[in-house]
Design a protein around this motif. Structure first.
Motif, PDB file in Angstrom:
ATOM      1  N   ALA A 215      45.484  38.269 -60.613  1.00 48.41           N
ATOM      2  CA  ALA A 215      46.256  37.812 -61.763  1.00 48.41           C
ATOM      3  C   ALA A 215      47.469  38.727 -61.897  1.00 48.41           C
ATOM      4  CB  ALA A 215      45.412  37.879 -63.028  1.00 48.41           C
ATOM      5  N   MET A 216      48.559  38.189 -62.416  1.00 46.77           N
ATOM      6  CA  MET A 216      49.798  38.962 -62.534  1.00 46.77           C
ATOM      7  C   MET A 216      50.326  38.879 -63.958  1.00 46.77           C
ATOM      8  SD  MET A 216      50.251  40.214 -59.549  1.00 46.77           S
ATOM      9  CE  MET A 216      51.914  40.856 -59.776  1.00 46.77           C
ATOM     10  N   GLY A 217      50.899  39.970 -64.405  1.00 47.02           N
ATOM     11  CA  GLY A 217      51.439  39.995 -65.751  1.00 47.02           C
ATOM     12  C   GLY A 217      52.834  40.590 -65.773  1.00 47.02           C
ATOM     13  N   TRP A 218      53.561  40.228 -66.821  1.00 45.42           N
ATOM     14  CA  TRP A 218      54.857  40.840 -67.119  1.00 45.42           C
ATOM     15  C   TRP A 218      54.733  41.561 -68.463  1.00 45.42           C
ATOM     16  CZ3 TRP A 218      58.980  41.330 -63.999  1.00 45.42           C
ATOM     17  CH2 TRP A 218      59.093  40.473 -62.895  1.00 45.42           C
ATOM     18  N   PHE A 219      55.258  42.753 -68.487  1.00 48.39           N
ATOM     19  CA  PHE A 219      55.312  43.564 -69.693  1.00 48.39           C
ATOM     20  C   PHE A 219      56.750  44.047 -69.869  1.00 48.39           C
ATOM     21  CE2 PHE A 219      50.796  44.284 -70.719  1.00 48.39           C
ATOM     22  CZ  PHE A 219      50.207  43.740 -69.582  1.00 48.39           C
ATOM     23  N   ARG A 220      57.062  44.552 -71.052  1.00 47.47           N
ATOM     24  CA  ARG A 220      58.395  45.108 -71.276  1.00 47.47           C
ATOM     25  C   ARG A 220      58.311  46.313 -72.196  1.00 47.47           C
ATOM     26  NH1 ARG A 220      60.871  40.080 -74.845  1.00 47.47           N
ATOM     27  NH2 ARG A 220      59.619  40.418 -76.742  1.00 47.47           N
ATOM     28  N   GLN A 221      59.299  47.176 -72.048  1.00 50.24           N
ATOM     29  CA  GLN A 221      59.352  48.363 -72.879  1.00 50.24           C
ATOM     30  C   GLN A 221      60.789  48.609 -73.300  1.00 50.24           C
ATOM     31  OE1 GLN A 221      57.578  51.872 -71.158  1.00 50.24           O
ATOM     32  NE2 GLN A 221      57.344  52.834 -73.161  1.00 50.24           N
ATOM     33  N   ALA A 222      61.018  48.520 -74.601  1.00 53.00           N
ATOM     34  CA  ALA A 222      62.336  48.799 -75.174  1.00 53.00           C
ATOM     35  C   ALA A 222      62.414  50.282 -75.514  1.00 53.00           C
ATOM     36  CB  ALA A 222      62.546  47.946 -76.416  1.00 53.00           C
TER      37      ALA A 222
ATOM     38  N   VAL B 251      54.093  40.506 -72.229  1.00 49.93           N
ATOM     39  CA  VAL B 251      55.012  39.375 -72.301  1.00 49.93           C
ATOM     40  C   VAL B 251      54.333  38.083 -71.846  1.00 49.93           C
ATOM     41  CG1 VAL B 251      57.167  38.397 -71.429  1.00 49.93           C
ATOM     42  CG2 VAL B 251      57.022  40.850 -71.933  1.00 49.93           C
ATOM     43  N   ALA B 252      53.768  38.092 -70.639  1.00 53.47           N
ATOM     44  CA  ALA B 252      53.161  36.880 -70.093  1.00 53.47           C
ATOM     45  C   ALA B 252      52.220  37.260 -68.960  1.00 53.47           C
ATOM     46  CB  ALA B 252      54.234  35.927 -69.572  1.00 53.47           C
TER      47      ALA B 252
ATOM     48  N   THR C 245      66.099  42.889 -75.030  1.00 53.24           N
ATOM     49  CA  THR C 245      66.560  43.996 -74.197  1.00 53.24           C
ATOM     50  C   THR C 245      65.430  44.988 -73.982  1.00 53.24           C
ATOM     51  OG1 THR C 245      68.858  43.778 -74.898  1.00 53.24           O
ATOM     52  CG2 THR C 245      68.163  45.937 -74.084  1.00 53.24           C
ATOM     53  N   ALA C 246      65.139  45.275 -72.707  1.00 55.43           N
ATOM     54  CA  ALA C 246      64.033  46.163 -72.365  1.00 55.43           C
ATOM     55  C   ALA C 246      63.992  46.332 -70.848  1.00 55.43           C
ATOM     56  CB  ALA C 246      62.700  45.592 -72.848  1.00 55.43           C
ATOM     57  N   VAL C 247      63.160  47.253 -70.422  1.00 50.08           N
ATOM     58  CA  VAL C 247      62.791  47.321 -69.011  1.00 50.08           C
ATOM     59  C   VAL C 247      61.561  46.436 -68.837  1.00 50.08           C
ATOM     60  CG1 VAL C 247      62.038  48.771 -67.104  1.00 50.08           C
ATOM     61  CG2 VAL C 247      63.709  49.648 -68.754  1.00 50.08           C
ATOM     62  N   TYR C 248      61.640  45.529 -67.887  1.00 50.43           N
ATOM     63  CA  TYR C 248      60.559  44.584 -67.644  1.00 50.43           C
ATOM     64  C   TYR C 248      59.781  45.017 -66.399  1.00 50.43           C
ATOM     65  CZ  TYR C 248      62.219  41.410 -71.211  1.00 50.43           C
ATOM     66  OH  TYR C 248      62.576  40.845 -72.422  1.00 50.43           O
ATOM     67  N   TYR C 249      58.458  45.025 -66.550  1.00 52.13           N
ATOM     68  CA  TYR C 249      57.559  45.463 -65.480  1.00 52.13           C
ATOM     69  C   TYR C 249      56.607  44.332 -65.107  1.00 52.13           C
ATOM     70  CZ  TYR C 249      58.873  50.164 -67.073  1.00 52.13           C
ATOM     71  OH  TYR C 249      59.555  51.300 -67.445  1.00 52.13           O
TER      72      TYR C 249
ATOM     73  N   SER D  85      48.091  48.149 -61.000  1.00 50.50           N
ATOM     74  CA  SER D  85      49.261  48.335 -60.143  1.00 50.50           C
ATOM     75  C   SER D  85      50.486  47.899 -60.934  1.00 50.50           C
ATOM     76  CB  SER D  85      49.145  47.511 -58.862  1.00 50.50           C
ATOM     77  OG  SER D  85      48.055  47.931 -58.079  1.00 50.50           O
ATOM     78  N   TRP D  86      51.520  48.739 -60.895  1.00 47.37           N
ATOM     79  CA  TRP D  86      52.736  48.466 -61.666  1.00 47.37           C
ATOM     80  C   TRP D  86      53.967  48.633 -60.785  1.00 47.37           C
ATOM     81  CZ3 TRP D  86      52.787  47.223 -66.943  1.00 47.37           C
ATOM     82  CH2 TRP D  86      51.535  47.292 -67.576  1.00 47.37           C
ATOM     83  N   GLY D  87      54.975  47.823 -61.053  1.00 49.36           N
ATOM     84  CA  GLY D  87      56.250  48.007 -60.394  1.00 49.36           C
ATOM     85  C   GLY D  87      57.064  49.073 -61.104  1.00 49.36           C
ATOM     86  N   GLN D  88      58.266  49.296 -60.609  1.00 42.57           N
ATOM     87  CA  GLN D  88      59.123  50.346 -61.156  1.00 42.57           C
ATOM     88  C   GLN D  88      59.947  49.851 -62.345  1.00 42.57           C
ATOM     89  OE1 GLN D  88      59.982  48.477 -58.657  1.00 42.57           O
ATOM     90  NE2 GLN D  88      62.094  47.882 -59.148  1.00 42.57           N
ATOM     91  N   GLY D  89      59.985  48.548 -62.533  1.00 46.02           N
ATOM     92  CA  GLY D  89      60.698  47.970 -63.662  1.00 46.02           C
ATOM     93  C   GLY D  89      62.109  47.529 -63.313  1.00 46.02           C
ATOM     94  N   THR D  90      62.612  46.579 -64.090  1.00 49.52           N
ATOM     95  CA  THR D  90      63.985  46.108 -63.937  1.00 49.52           C
ATOM     96  C   THR D  90      64.587  45.954 -65.335  1.00 49.52           C
ATOM     97  OG1 THR D  90      65.416  44.438 -62.899  1.00 49.52           O
ATOM     98  CG2 THR D  90      63.329  43.651 -63.833  1.00 49.52           C
ATOM     99  N   GLN D  91      65.801  46.428 -65.503  1.00 53.57           N
ATOM    100  CA  GLN D  91      66.444  46.453 -66.814  1.00 53.57           C
ATOM    101  C   GLN D  91      67.034  45.092 -67.162  1.00 53.57           C
ATOM    102  OE1 GLN D  91      66.866  49.140 -69.170  1.00 53.57           O
ATOM    103  NE2 GLN D  91      67.603  47.447 -70.452  1.00 53.57           N
TER     104      GLN D  91
END
Length: 122
Positions: A33-40, A48-49, A91-95, A111-117
């Motif tokens: 399963a995969m998820g998206w998170f964000r951090q402002a 997020v989803a 606006t946030a970094v999305y992981y 497992s997490w990616g490095q994020g994208t702004q």
């Protein structure tokens, strides 16, 4: 574990759209399963989803329902987040992150990616 690399972030005006991608390698992506998170800035990382390994089940945070769509292409080992009608508060970094199950909290995502702004201007 799965190695994850996000891309597709950038700057956009309010009302615009972006599509984020997350390319995976390593552990069997099609069974994760995969998820998206964000951090402002100054805030905690939030859900997020998420999407199940088959793609049949998806869940969204209330704040993005109807505007964001998560999808995946297991043949390409990639998960996407289509973001429409963007607002400055998005606006946030999305992981992206991998899990055994499509859960809506950070628990289980190992497992997490490095994020994208993503920056949305008014």
């Amino acid at each position: 574990q799965v190695q994850l690399v996000e891309s597709g972030g950038g700057s956009v005006q309010a009302g615009g759209s972006l599509r984020l991608s997350c390319a995976a390698s390593g552990r069997t992506f099609s069974r994760s399963a995969m998820g998206w998170f964000r951090q402002a800035p100054g805030k905690e990382r939030e859900f997020v989803a998420t999407i199940s390994w088959s793609g049949r089940n998806t869940y969204y945070a209330d704040a993005v329902k109807g505007r964001f769509t998560i999808s995946r292409d297991n043949a390409k080992n990639t998960v996407y987040l289509q973001m429409n009608s963007l607002k400055p508060e998005n606006t946030a970094v999305y992981y992206c992150a991998a899990n055994r199950f499509a859960t809506t909290t950070r628990v289980g995502y190992d497992s997490w990616g490095q994020g994208t702004q993503v920056t949305v201007s008014s």
